[in-house]
Every structure is written in C-alpha cells, then in structure tokens.
Write a protein that holds these residues in place. Structure first.
Motif, PDB file in Angstrom:
ATOM      1  N   UNK A  89       0.869  -1.166   0.000  1.00 42.35           N
ATOM      2  CA  UNK A  89       0.000   0.000   0.000  1.00 42.35           C
ATOM      3  C   UNK A  89       0.912   1.224   0.000  1.00 42.35           C
ATOM      4  N   UNK A  90       0.887   1.968  -1.078  1.00 41.81           N
ATOM      5  CA  UNK A  90       1.789   3.100  -1.222  1.00 41.81           C
ATOM      6  C   UNK A  90       1.266   4.320  -0.476  1.00 41.81           C
ATOM      7  N   UNK A  91       2.108   5.355  -0.449  1.00 41.38           N
ATOM      8  CA  UNK A  91       1.766   6.549   0.305  1.00 41.38           C
ATOM      9  C   UNK A  91       0.536   7.260  -0.200  1.00 41.38           C
ATOM     10  N   UNK A  92       0.189   7.073  -1.467  1.00 36.14           N
ATOM     11  CA  UNK A  92      -1.010   7.717  -2.021  1.00 36.14           C
ATOM     12  C   UNK A  92      -2.234   6.812  -1.926  1.00 36.14           C
ATOM     13  N   UNK A  93      -2.134   5.789  -1.033  1.00 34.84           N
ATOM     14  CA  UNK A  93      -3.228   4.838  -0.776  1.00 34.84           C
ATOM     15  C   UNK A  93      -3.480   3.882  -1.944  1.00 34.84           C
ATOM     16  N   UNK A  94      -2.548   3.809  -2.872  1.00 32.20           N
ATOM     17  CA  UNK A  94      -2.671   2.866  -3.986  1.00 32.20           C
ATOM     18  C   UNK A  94      -2.181   1.488  -3.552  1.00 32.20           C
ATOM     19  N   UNK A  95      -2.972   0.450  -3.860  1.00 39.39           N
ATOM     20  CA  UNK A  95      -2.598  -0.929  -3.540  1.00 39.39           C
ATOM     21  C   UNK A  95      -2.060  -1.592  -4.799  1.00 39.39           C
ATOM     22  N   UNK A 200      27.282 -24.507  -8.366  1.00 38.94           N
ATOM     23  CA  UNK A 200      26.332 -23.419  -8.146  1.00 38.94           C
ATOM     24  C   UNK A 200      27.076 -22.092  -8.207  1.00 38.94           C
ATOM     25  N   UNK A 201      26.506 -21.120  -8.893  1.00 37.95           N
ATOM     26  CA  UNK A 201      27.131 -19.798  -8.954  1.00 37.95           C
ATOM     27  C   UNK A 201      26.054 -18.732  -9.065  1.00 37.95           C
ATOM     28  N   UNK A 202      26.406 -17.537  -8.618  1.00 37.23           N
ATOM     29  CA  UNK A 202      25.493 -16.402  -8.695  1.00 37.23           C
ATOM     30  C   UNK A 202      26.251 -15.188  -9.190  1.00 37.23           C
ATOM     31  N   UNK A 203      25.640 -14.477 -10.107  1.00 33.06           N
ATOM     32  CA  UNK A 203      26.186 -13.220 -10.589  1.00 33.06           C
ATOM     33  C   UNK A 203      25.198 -12.108 -10.272  1.00 33.06           C
ATOM     34  N   UNK A 204      25.723 -10.939  -9.903  1.00 33.09           N
ATOM     35  CA  UNK A 204      24.841  -9.850  -9.479  1.00 33.09           C
ATOM     36  C   UNK A 204      23.867  -9.427 -10.575  1.00 33.09           C
ATOM     37  N   UNK A 205      24.249  -9.632 -11.854  1.00 33.75           N
ATOM     38  CA  UNK A 205      23.344  -9.220 -12.920  1.00 33.75           C
ATOM     39  C   UNK A 205      22.150 -10.163 -13.060  1.00 33.75           C
ATOM     40  N   UNK A 206      22.152 -11.268 -12.296  1.00 35.69           N
ATOM     41  CA  UNK A 206      20.977 -12.132 -12.268  1.00 35.69           C
ATOM     42  C   UNK A 206      19.833 -11.501 -11.475  1.00 35.69           C
ATOM     43  N   UNK A 207      20.143 -10.542 -10.615  1.00 31.93           N
ATOM     44  CA  UNK A 207      19.163 -10.019  -9.667  1.00 31.93           C
ATOM     45  C   UNK A 207      18.169  -9.074 -10.336  1.00 31.93           C
ATOM     46  N   UNK A 208      16.930  -9.141  -9.862  1.00 35.20           N
ATOM     47  CA  UNK A 208      15.904  -8.175 -10.219  1.00 35.20           C
ATOM     48  C   UNK A 208      15.580  -7.379  -8.957  1.00 35.20           C
ATOM     49  N   UNK A 209      15.712  -6.052  -9.036  1.00 40.21           N
ATOM     50  CA  UNK A 209      15.556  -5.211  -7.855  1.00 40.21           C
ATOM     51  C   UNK A 209      14.428  -4.216  -8.075  1.00 40.21           C
ATOM     52  N   UNK A 210      13.511  -4.155  -7.098  1.00 39.53           N
ATOM     53  CA  UNK A 210      12.410  -3.200  -7.128  1.00 39.53           C
ATOM     54  C   UNK A 210      12.429  -2.418  -5.824  1.00 39.53           C
ATOM     55  N   UNK A 211      12.216  -1.114  -5.901  1.00 42.87           N
ATOM     56  CA  UNK A 211      12.228  -0.298  -4.692  1.00 42.87           C
ATOM     57  C   UNK A 211      11.035   0.658  -4.702  1.00 42.87           C
ATOM     58  N   UNK A 212      10.386   0.770  -3.537  1.00 33.80           N
ATOM     59  CA  UNK A 212       9.181   1.580  -3.413  1.00 33.80           C
ATOM     60  C   UNK A 212       9.280   2.457  -2.168  1.00 33.80           C
ATOM     61  N   UNK A 213       8.841   3.705  -2.305  1.00 35.45           N
ATOM     62  CA  UNK A 213       8.820   4.633  -1.175  1.00 35.45           C
ATOM     63  C   UNK A 213       7.956   5.845  -1.536  1.00 35.45           C
ATOM     64  N   UNK A 214       7.150   6.348  -0.609  1.00 38.32           N
ATOM     65  CA  UNK A 214       6.893   5.791   0.720  1.00 38.32           C
ATOM     66  C   UNK A 214       5.849   4.674   0.664  1.00 38.32           C
ATOM     67  N   UNK A 215       5.928   3.757   1.614  1.00 37.77           N
ATOM     68  CA  UNK A 215       5.009   2.622   1.682  1.00 37.77           C
ATOM     69  C   UNK A 215       4.277   2.678   3.029  1.00 37.77           C
ATOM     70  N   UNK A 216       2.971   2.495   2.985  1.00 39.02           N
ATOM     71  CA  UNK A 216       2.182   2.517   4.218  1.00 39.02           C
ATOM     72  C   UNK A 216       2.064   1.121   4.843  1.00 39.02           C
ATOM     73  N   UNK A 217       1.946   0.120   3.999  1.00 41.53           N
ATOM     74  CA  UNK A 217       1.757  -1.226   4.544  1.00 41.53           C
ATOM     75  C   UNK A 217       2.291  -2.266   3.567  1.00 41.53           C
TER      76      UNK A 217
END
Length: 260
Positions: A89-95, A200-217
């Motif tokens: 739930x984002x700061x503008x009340x969007x779910x 087994x191996x991991x490379x940083x470019x395998x990652x998917x990153x999402x960031x949200x702000x501000x978040x209410x819940x």
C-alpha cells in the motif's frame, strides 16, 4: 536297513557346501550394497546441508563446485508449486502487487533404497516456514521415503526479510527471494546432464531489484501464511503516519545450477 551310499553322502555334503557358499555370497553382496547405499546417501545429505548453509555466501558471489559418488544416488530437480504474492500500500493509498511467484525449483537426490532411520522423514537443515528473518534459514533440506525411494530435497521456497531503522520513525525493509535456475540459461530449470558433480554460482546481474517509497503497509501472502507490516516491525516501534516513512526493497536472485 540299507546304509547310505558313499556317493550320496558326498553329493549331500557338496550341496550343503554350495548352499552355504551361496548364502555367504548373497549376504555379502547385500551387505556391500547396503553399505554403499548408506555411504553415498550420507555424502549427498552432507553435501545438501553444506549447500544450504552456504546459500548466503553463494548470493554474495561465492561459487561452489563439488563431486560426489553416484553409482546409486541420482541428482535432479523438481518443481514446487506456490502462491507467493507481495502487496504494497503506497503513500497515495494505492494498492499494488509488487511481486508474485507460482513455483520454485528444488534440488533433489534420490536412491532406490530405504536408508532412513524413520520412514516418516525429517528436516535435515532449516525451518519449515514461509517467511524467515534469518538469512541462514533461507534454505531448507528435508528427507523422506516415497514409493521405494529415499528422497532428499534442498529448496529456497521462502521469503527472507530484514528491517532497519534509519530515523526516529523511518524504516528500510529489504525482502529477498531466491531460486535455482539453469546454468547456461538462468530462466530455465537447473541444468542436469549427469549425476557426478554439482556446481552453483550467482552473478549480481541475475538479480531483479524493485524499490518503493513511501510505503504505508506490506502484506506477504505465501500459500496459507499472511504476514503484514505489524508482524515485521517490532511491537515497541511504529511508523508515524505524518513524519515517518517506509522504503521497501524487493530483490529476486537466481542461483545457476549445473549437475553434470
């Protein structure tokens, strides 16, 4: 009364010796087979436990490569169907639905013998929880007996979170989800072309990153479990709706697996 002839006695003695020899042979063969099965399975069990313990290091760039005996044990993978949804739930009340996933891959080992002390199985490493707050608990190893096979599985089918306080009423929440993928194409299932080694191996470019702000819940739906922000933030803390803020970072990482 007629006495037993000498040839018959010799024949009986010969047959007795043959039967005893065959009994010893079959017992020895069975004993060797049982020992080999126990040793090989025990090795793979230790290997899976070590991989699970090393998942945090793998996600930091460490590559793991090891060989194992494979005359009886087979390695592979299986799909684990899940219902994982992360709603914000984002700061503008969007779910919004920030992340969803319907399956994970588990690494598996199997041997067509019963080598378990308890056929009901047990957890070898980790905790059987959907959401964990310790990254060492991100992986789970369990073993069980099914349809003539002793099976052992290693999976990361859970969500790890960590939360940091960055101000009087400000928080930073990081959520990590990780899964196993193909070695040459990370979007494919784990690559299986044999059973004698695992990498087994991991490379940083395998990652998917999402960031949200501000978040209410934050609400995490994982199969039958529901985790909200109130379950994550310590009970003696709260986010001030006027002056406080919450940033949520969701990171999805894949570990490339090659069984060869």
């Amino acid at each position: 009364m007629k006495s037993v002839s000498e040839p018959l006695v010799i024949m009986i003695l010969f047959m007795t010796v043959v039967l005893i020899s065959l009994s010893i042979f079959f017992f020895s063969t069975f004993s060797v087979d049982a020992t080999t099965a126990s040793v090989e399975y025990g090795y793979v069990k230790s290997l899976f436990r070590e991989i699970a313990f090393s998942i945090p290091e793998i996600l930091n760039g460490q590559t793991i490569y090891t060989r194992h005996p494979s005359s009886l044990v087979s390695l592979g993978f299986k799909k684990i169907p899940v219902n994982l949804v992360i709603q914000l739930e984002l700061g503008n009340n969007t779910l919004i639905t920030a992340f969803n996933k319907t399956e994970f891959y588990a690494l598996t080992g199997g041997i067509r013998r019963n080598v378990l002390e308890d056929v009901r199985g047990s957890i070898v490493y980790g905790v059987n929880q959907s959401v964990v707050s310790e990254i060492e608990r991100l992986a789970l190893v369990r073993e069980y007996y099914y349809n003539g096979w002793t099976m052992i599985e290693l999976d990361t089918a859970r969500v790890y979170y960590s939360i940091y306080k960055t101000g009087a009423s400000n928080y930073y929440l990081e959520i990590i989800i990780t899964d196993f993928g193909g070695y040459h194409n990370i979007d494919d299932p784990p690559t299986v072309i044999g059973t004698g080694s695992i990498r087994l191996r991991y490379e940083s470019y395998y990652a998917e990153v999402l960031e949200f702000s501000p978040v209410r819940n934050v609400t995490i739906f994982f199969n039958q479990s529901i985790i909200t922000l109130n379950d994550i933030i310590p009970s003696d803390n709260s986010i001030d709706p006027n002056s406080g803020s919450l940033t949520v970072r969701i990171v999805y990482k894949k570990i490339a697996v090659l069984i060869s």
